[in-house]
Design a protein around this motif. Structure first.
Motif, PDB file in Angstrom:
ATOM      1  N   ILE A 200      13.468   1.171   0.518  1.00 49.12           N
ATOM      2  CA  ILE A 200      12.011   1.050   0.564  1.00 49.12           C
ATOM      3  C   ILE A 200      11.525   1.510  -0.798  1.00 49.12           C
ATOM      4  N   GLY A 201      10.809   0.655  -1.495  1.00 51.63           N
ATOM      5  CA  GLY A 201      10.301   1.010  -2.811  1.00 51.63           C
ATOM      6  C   GLY A 201       9.203   2.051  -2.692  1.00 51.63           C
ATOM      7  N   LEU A 202       9.104   2.895  -3.712  1.00 58.76           N
ATOM      8  CA  LEU A 202       8.115   3.969  -3.670  1.00 58.76           C
ATOM      9  C   LEU A 202       6.693   3.414  -3.635  1.00 58.76           C
ATOM     10  N   PHE A 203       6.527   2.204  -4.148  1.00 58.66           N
ATOM     11  CA  PHE A 203       5.179   1.640  -4.229  1.00 58.66           C
ATOM     12  C   PHE A 203       4.988   0.466  -3.275  1.00 58.66           C
ATOM     13  N   ASP A 204       5.874   0.366  -2.289  1.00 56.57           N
ATOM     14  CA  ASP A 204       5.706  -0.691  -1.286  1.00 56.57           C
ATOM     15  C   ASP A 204       4.381  -0.491  -0.541  1.00 56.57           C
ATOM     16  N   PRO A 205       3.665  -1.575  -0.270  1.00 54.84           N
ATOM     17  CA  PRO A 205       2.437  -1.456   0.510  1.00 54.84           C
ATOM     18  C   PRO A 205       2.756  -1.149   1.975  1.00 54.84           C
ATOM     19  N   PRO A 206       1.774  -0.616   2.726  1.00 57.62           N
ATOM     20  CA  PRO A 206       1.997  -0.177   4.114  1.00 57.62           C
ATOM     21  C   PRO A 206       2.690  -1.203   5.000  1.00 57.62           C
ATOM     22  N   ASP A 207       2.281  -2.454   4.939  1.00 57.29           N
ATOM     23  CA  ASP A 207       2.896  -3.424   5.868  1.00 57.29           C
ATOM     24  C   ASP A 207       4.377  -3.622   5.557  1.00 57.29           C
ATOM     25  N   SER A 208       4.733  -3.551   4.290  1.00 57.04           N
ATOM     26  CA  SER A 208       6.136  -3.737   3.946  1.00 57.04           C
ATOM     27  C   SER A 208       6.958  -2.490   4.301  1.00 57.04           C
ATOM     28  N   ILE A 209       6.345  -1.311   4.207  1.00 66.65           N
ATOM     29  CA  ILE A 209       7.037  -0.088   4.650  1.00 66.65           C
ATOM     30  C   ILE A 209       7.406  -0.225   6.123  1.00 66.65           C
ATOM     31  N   TRP A 210       6.463  -0.662   6.925  1.00 65.86           N
ATOM     32  CA  TRP A 210       6.705  -0.779   8.366  1.00 65.86           C
ATOM     33  C   TRP A 210       7.721  -1.888   8.667  1.00 65.86           C
ATOM     34  N   GLU A 211       7.571  -2.993   7.959  1.00 66.50           N
ATOM     35  CA  GLU A 211       8.493  -4.113   8.150  1.00 66.50           C
ATOM     36  C   GLU A 211       9.950  -3.700   7.913  1.00 66.50           C
ATOM     37  N   LYS A 212      10.168  -2.841   6.895  1.00 70.02           N
ATOM     38  CA  LYS A 212      11.528  -2.417   6.570  1.00 70.02           C
ATOM     39  C   LYS A 212      12.005  -1.288   7.473  1.00 70.02           C
ATOM     40  N   LEU A 213      11.072  -0.430   7.863  1.00 72.61           N
ATOM     41  CA  LEU A 213      11.454   0.733   8.665  1.00 72.61           C
ATOM     42  C   LEU A 213      11.759   0.339  10.113  1.00 72.61           C
ATOM     43  N   VAL A 269       5.590   7.267  13.746  1.00 70.23           N
ATOM     44  CA  VAL A 269       5.096   8.525  13.172  1.00 70.23           C
ATOM     45  C   VAL A 269       5.549   8.645  11.710  1.00 70.23           C
ATOM     46  N   LEU A 270       6.810   8.299  11.498  1.00 71.43           N
ATOM     47  CA  LEU A 270       7.335   8.376  10.128  1.00 71.43           C
ATOM     48  C   LEU A 270       6.577   7.425   9.202  1.00 71.43           C
ATOM     49  N   ALA A 271       6.356   6.202   9.675  1.00 69.41           N
ATOM     50  CA  ALA A 271       5.660   5.223   8.827  1.00 69.41           C
ATOM     51  C   ALA A 271       4.290   5.760   8.429  1.00 69.41           C
ATOM     52  N   ASP A 272       3.568   6.348   9.386  1.00 65.79           N
ATOM     53  CA  ASP A 272       2.244   6.908   9.060  1.00 65.79           C
ATOM     54  C   ASP A 272       2.355   7.972   7.978  1.00 65.79           C
ATOM     55  N   ASN A 273       3.345   8.852   8.115  1.00 65.53           N
ATOM     56  CA  ASN A 273       3.488   9.939   7.141  1.00 65.53           C
ATOM     57  C   ASN A 273       3.929   9.419   5.775  1.00 65.53           C
ATOM     58  N   ILE A 275       3.259   6.420   4.611  1.00 64.98           N
ATOM     59  CA  ILE A 275       2.123   5.701   4.025  1.00 64.98           C
ATOM     60  C   ILE A 275       1.123   6.704   3.433  1.00 64.98           C
ATOM     61  N   ALA A 276       0.922   7.817   4.139  1.00 63.22           N
ATOM     62  CA  ALA A 276      -0.003   8.840   3.620  1.00 63.22           C
ATOM     63  C   ALA A 276       0.507   9.426   2.303  1.00 63.22           C
ATOM     64  N   ALA A 277       1.807   9.648   2.215  1.00 64.37           N
ATOM     65  CA  ALA A 277       2.373  10.257   1.003  1.00 64.37           C
ATOM     66  C   ALA A 277       2.464   9.248  -0.139  1.00 64.37           C
ATOM     67  N   LEU A 278       2.769   8.006   0.202  1.00 65.23           N
ATOM     68  CA  LEU A 278       3.065   7.025  -0.852  1.00 65.23           C
ATOM     69  C   LEU A 278       1.825   6.291  -1.370  1.00 65.23           C
ATOM     70  N   THR A 279       0.759   6.261  -0.568  1.00 64.47           N
ATOM     71  CA  THR A 279      -0.436   5.532  -1.014  1.00 64.47           C
ATOM     72  C   THR A 279      -0.986   6.036  -2.355  1.00 64.47           C
ATOM     73  N   PRO A 280      -1.157   7.364  -2.518  1.00 65.12           N
ATOM     74  CA  PRO A 280      -1.650   7.814  -3.832  1.00 65.12           C
ATOM     75  C   PRO A 280      -0.701   7.447  -4.971  1.00 65.12           C
ATOM     76  N   MET A 281       0.597   7.405  -4.702  1.00 65.44           N
ATOM     77  CA  MET A 281       1.557   7.036  -5.754  1.00 65.44           C
ATOM     78  C   MET A 281       1.406   5.562  -6.097  1.00 65.44           C
ATOM     79  N   ARG A 282       1.226   4.745  -5.049  1.00 61.98           N
ATOM     80  CA  ARG A 282       1.068   3.312  -5.312  1.00 61.98           C
ATOM     81  C   ARG A 282      -0.192   3.069  -6.133  1.00 61.98           C
ATOM     82  N   GLU A 283      -1.237   3.825  -5.829  1.00 61.52           N
ATOM     83  CA  GLU A 283      -2.488   3.669  -6.579  1.00 61.52           C
ATOM     84  C   GLU A 283      -2.329   4.118  -8.023  1.00 61.52           C
ATOM     85  N   ARG A 284      -1.614   5.227  -8.202  1.00 57.95           N
ATOM     86  CA  ARG A 284      -1.379   5.687  -9.589  1.00 57.95           C
ATOM     87  C   ARG A 284      -0.548   4.670 -10.363  1.00 57.95           C
ATOM     88  N   ALA A 285       0.452   4.089  -9.692  1.00 56.47           N
ATOM     89  CA  ALA A 285       1.288   3.082 -10.359  1.00 56.47           C
ATOM     90  C   ALA A 285       0.444   1.888 -10.781  1.00 56.47           C
TER      91      ALA A 285
END
Ligand code: TRP
Length: 328
Positions: A200-213, A269-273, A275-285
């Motif tokens: 799972i890439g650090l900057f994957d968008p939420p839907d792709s995080i869930w799709e892979k998880l 639950v994991l996907a939510d957590n 997404i919360a942690a990775l969203t700011p990183m994706r935005e910074r990227a």
């Protein structure tokens, strides 16, 4: 306060395996120590690679590190090949490096088995790594378990160099082993690695995080919702340990052991957590991508800071090794 050095190869974009295994810890170390972090392009080229993409992968890795939370106001962040002293010290250290030790390195044996022709560069890899650390007289080296043998050799190089050229000049660096359990790929088989396509890439968008998880491998003992599982051997739980709060981890582990819920519940639950942690990183990227000068400026300033330290060490190393000083 210790001086910390660590390096990461320019594989392109970071994935959660790199993040949980190394970079998450680096972000914390920045507040505790004086840190240097380097994108080690000279190490990367010891294995077959494509010259055409190297610069881009290097820049992408630097961008990833910044987006993940490395802060150029706290740490020195630079590209290894931008500081030529790494290769100079590398050469000078080869003089005290026993060939037999290099040939005995497990990483060398593994990597050379996968190649038709083995280069001297691959054999030399741990000496360059020693130069990385010793150039800055760093004493703390955060690494994964697979690097412990390289660290032991580094300490051997220090002892031999010091014995011959100047007692106590180089400190013996200590490994700081990452406490995180190693994240496997989503298939639960091999280690997480971009080339295996199980990340799972650090900057994957939420839907792709869930799709892979969602289809990710869990404890195979949980064939149905009613079978209890063992979080200690579940890769999804390992990822929980990187992204979920301790109380949540305890709850997740309990519900797994007692079959209190299914793997899909656990993954939601994991996907939510995540997404919360990775969203700011994706935005910074995204912000960094929109302003490519920013990453280059950081790398230029980082290399300048590193070079200044490196030059001091090298002046002393040359003198102690008896080299004739060049005329000014
Ligand atoms: N060999 C390390 C790895 O593959 C990367 C690395 C290069 C490194 N130079 C270093 C790590 C110096 C720590 C210190 O992970």
């Amino acid at each position: 306060m210790a001086r910390v050095f660590s390096g990461i190869q320019p594989s392109g974009e970071l994935h959660i395996g790199n993040y949980l295994g190394a970079v998450q810890n680096w972000v914390k170390l920045q507040d505790l120590h004086e840190c240097l972090f380097s994108v080690v392009d000279l190490h990367a080229i010891t294995q077959p690679y494509e010259a055409g993409g190297l610069a881009q992968r290097t820049e992408e890795m630097a961008l990833s590190l910044l987006a993940a939370g490395l802060d150029p106001d706290k740490s020195t962040i630079f590209v290894q090949s931008h500081v030529a002293e790494h290769t100079e010290l590398n050469w000078l250290l080869t003089i005290v490096t026993p060939l037999g030790e290099l040939e005995r390195q497990t990483q060398f044996k593994d990597k050379s088995q996968r190649q038709e022709s083995v280069s001297a560069g691959l054999l030399n890899y741990p000496v360059l790594q020693a130069a990385d650390v010793l150039l800055y007289k760093a004493t703390l080296v955060p690494v994964g378990e697979d690097q412990l043998q390289h660290l032991e050799l580094m300490r051997e190089i220090v002892r031999r160099w010091n014995a011959r050229f100047g007692a106590d000049f180089f400190p013996e660096p200590q490994a700081q082993l990452s406490t995180a359990r190693r994240v496997l790929g989503l298939d639960g088989q091999a280690k997480m690695s971009k080339s295996l396509g199980n990340t799972i890439g650090l900057f994957d968008p939420p839907d792709s995080i869930w799709e892979k998880l969602r289809p990710a491998a869990t404890d195979p003992a949980r064939k149905t919702r009613k079978d209890p599982g063992n979080p200690d051997i579940c890769n999804v739980f390992t990822i929980h340990q990187g992204f979920s709060a301790p109380a949540v981890q305890a709850d997740v582990a309990h519900k797994c052991r007692t079959a209190g819920w299914g793997c899909l519940d656990c993954k939601r639950v994991l996907a939510d957590n995540m997404i919360a942690a990775l969203t700011p990183m994706r935005e910074r990227a995204a912000a960094l991508r929109a302003d490519p000068r920013r990453v280059r400026d950081v790398l230029r300033a980082g290399a300048a800071k590193a070079r200044a330290l490196a030059r001091q060490t090298m002046a002393e190393v040359r003198r102690r090794m008896g080299l004739l000083p060049a005329e000014a």
